[in-house]
Design a protein around this motif. Sequence first.
Motif, PDB file in Angstrom:
ATOM      1  N   TYR A  18      38.379  26.028  37.795  1.00 18.22           N
ATOM      2  CA  TYR A  18      37.339  26.691  36.996  1.00 18.22           C
ATOM      3  C   TYR A  18      38.040  27.522  35.770  1.00 18.22           C
ATOM      4  O   TYR A  18      38.988  28.247  36.180  1.00 18.22           O
ATOM      5  N   PRO A  19      37.336  27.689  34.919  1.00 17.06           N
ATOM      6  CA  PRO A  19      37.758  28.433  33.516  1.00 17.06           C
ATOM      7  C   PRO A  19      37.836  30.081  33.720  1.00 17.06           C
ATOM      8  O   PRO A  19      38.656  30.876  33.344  1.00 17.06           O
ATOM      9  N   GLU A  20      36.654  30.224  34.431  1.00 14.40           N
ATOM     10  CA  GLU A  20      36.253  31.935  34.476  1.00 14.40           C
ATOM     11  C   GLU A  20      37.574  32.535  35.168  1.00 14.40           C
ATOM     12  O   GLU A  20      37.969  31.994  36.194  1.00 14.40           O
ATOM     13  N   ARG A  21      37.784  33.661  34.447  1.00 14.70           N
ATOM     14  CA  ARG A  21      39.059  34.416  34.905  1.00 14.70           C
ATOM     15  C   ARG A  21      38.828  35.100  36.388  1.00 14.70           C
ATOM     16  O   ARG A  21      39.874  35.207  37.103  1.00 14.70           O
ATOM     17  N   GLU A  22      37.614  35.464  36.846  1.00 12.63           N
ATOM     18  CA  GLU A  22      37.309  35.963  37.946  1.00 12.63           C
ATOM     19  C   GLU A  22      37.777  34.930  39.250  1.00 12.63           C
ATOM     20  O   GLU A  22      38.306  35.446  40.207  1.00 12.63           O
ATOM     21  N   MET A  23      37.614  33.773  38.847  1.00 13.10           N
ATOM     22  CA  MET A  23      37.964  32.706  39.962  1.00 13.10           C
ATOM     23  C   MET A  23      39.470  32.551  39.935  1.00 13.10           C
ATOM     24  O   MET A  23      40.069  32.624  41.090  1.00 13.10           O
ATOM     25  N   TRP A  24      40.161  33.102  39.168  1.00 10.88           N
ATOM     26  CA  TRP A  24      41.683  33.066  38.990  1.00 10.88           C
ATOM     27  C   TRP A  24      42.214  34.455  39.826  1.00 10.88           C
ATOM     28  O   TRP A  24      43.046  34.231  40.325  1.00 10.88           O
TER      29      TRP A  24
ATOM     30  N   ILE B  86      40.543  35.774  42.242  1.00  4.69           N
ATOM     31  CA  ILE B  86      40.289  35.651  43.542  1.00  4.69           C
ATOM     32  C   ILE B  86      41.401  34.821  44.146  1.00  4.69           C
ATOM     33  O   ILE B  86      41.871  35.259  45.221  1.00  4.69           O
ATOM     34  N   ALA B  87      41.784  33.772  43.531  1.00  5.90           N
ATOM     35  CA  ALA B  87      43.043  33.035  43.867  1.00  5.90           C
ATOM     36  C   ALA B  87      44.093  33.938  43.946  1.00  5.90           C
ATOM     37  O   ALA B  87      44.992  33.665  44.687  1.00  5.90           O
TER      38      ALA B  87
ATOM     39  N   TRP C 272      33.000  39.225  46.480  1.00  2.00           N
ATOM     40  CA  TRP C 272      33.843  38.383  47.322  1.00  2.00           C
ATOM     41  C   TRP C 272      34.122  38.794  48.991  1.00  2.00           C
ATOM     42  O   TRP C 272      33.638  37.647  49.815  1.00  2.00           O
ATOM     43  N   LYS C 273      33.709  40.053  49.235  1.00  2.00           N
ATOM     44  CA  LYS C 273      33.680  40.143  50.531  1.00  2.00           C
ATOM     45  C   LYS C 273      32.367  39.692  51.204  1.00  2.00           C
ATOM     46  O   LYS C 273      32.246  39.363  52.081  1.00  2.00           O
ATOM     47  N   GLU C 274      31.066  40.001  50.293  1.00  2.00           N
ATOM     48  CA  GLU C 274      29.895  39.752  50.654  1.00  2.00           C
ATOM     49  C   GLU C 274      29.735  38.159  50.985  1.00  2.00           C
ATOM     50  O   GLU C 274      29.207  37.913  51.832  1.00  2.00           O
ATOM     51  N   PHE C 275      30.144  37.470  50.043  1.00  2.00           N
ATOM     52  CA  PHE C 275      30.213  36.152  50.114  1.00  2.00           C
ATOM     53  C   PHE C 275      30.918  35.505  51.532  1.00  2.00           C
ATOM     54  O   PHE C 275      30.311  34.548  52.113  1.00  2.00           O
TER      55      PHE C 275
ATOM     56  N   LEU D 202      32.460  40.423  35.639  1.00  2.00           N
ATOM     57  CA  LEU D 202      32.569  41.253  36.862  1.00  2.00           C
ATOM     58  C   LEU D 202      33.516  42.301  36.856  1.00  2.00           C
ATOM     59  O   LEU D 202      34.669  41.862  36.734  1.00  2.00           O
ATOM     60  N   MET D 203      33.229  43.566  36.847  1.00  2.00           N
ATOM     61  CA  MET D 203      34.216  44.432  37.077  1.00  2.00           C
ATOM     62  C   MET D 203      35.047  44.337  38.346  1.00  2.00           C
ATOM     63  O   MET D 203      34.403  43.657  39.207  1.00  2.00           O
ATOM     64  N   ASN D 204      36.448  44.600  38.410  1.00  2.00           N
ATOM     65  CA  ASN D 204      37.243  44.702  39.498  1.00  2.00           C
ATOM     66  C   ASN D 204      36.484  44.886  40.975  1.00  2.00           C
ATOM     67  O   ASN D 204      36.580  44.089  41.779  1.00  2.00           O
TER      68      ASN D 204
END
Length: 222
Positions: A71-77, A79-80, A46-49, A37-39
């Motif tokens: 989770y290892p996926e960087r997108e989760m990091w 968002i955190a 994230w907004k839609e969710f 996912l691009m930024n």
Amino acid sequence: MRVYVTKLYRFLNSMGSEDIAEKQTKYMRYRFPFFGLMNTLRDQYWKEFQETEGKFDRTQTIEFAKYCISYPEREMWYIAMQVLKENKKKLKPEDLIFIKDMLVKSDWWDIVDSLASNCIGAICINYPEKRKEVNSWIKNENFWLRRTAIIYQLGYGKQTDEEVLYKHILLTCHEKEFFIRKAIGWALRSYSKINPDSVRTFIETNQDRLSNLSIKEGSKYL
């Protein structure tokens, strides 16, 4: 919270692109997996969710971040990290424990730099008693923590503790680690916007000790 974050994970995973994920993983030297996912899309999803599932209680920011980085996926990091940044003024002294752990586990500049200059910086401004602990990281064996100790004052402006800044630079300027040398230059460049004469004098006085990279970066606005 666990259920909420699990749903977020599944949602983002379903939106990812394998081609983009491969490019992102390659860019990050194959250190971390990605959904792809691009930024801008990540922010949009994230907004839609949140519009669908509801926004989480901001008093649970640390708990939310903890589940995200499980989770290892960087997108989760990312968002955190984003949520921590948005709530940096609400962070408490005890939150330093988790953020320090996140710095170490993130193991790369994309997370470290943002947390250092935002969250660590905010905690040290709001709770000056924590500066001693953060300053002690300059001698930590983990170079990401040393980098953090050098750059956490980015954005402090006139509140920058010049003595601490220069002390940390001189304690690490002998290192050959690229990310330390880059951090030194970045910190000097930032402070030069506030006190150019001081930075100019510091660089001239210590030019035989500073790396060419640090000098080049630190002298950009001089």
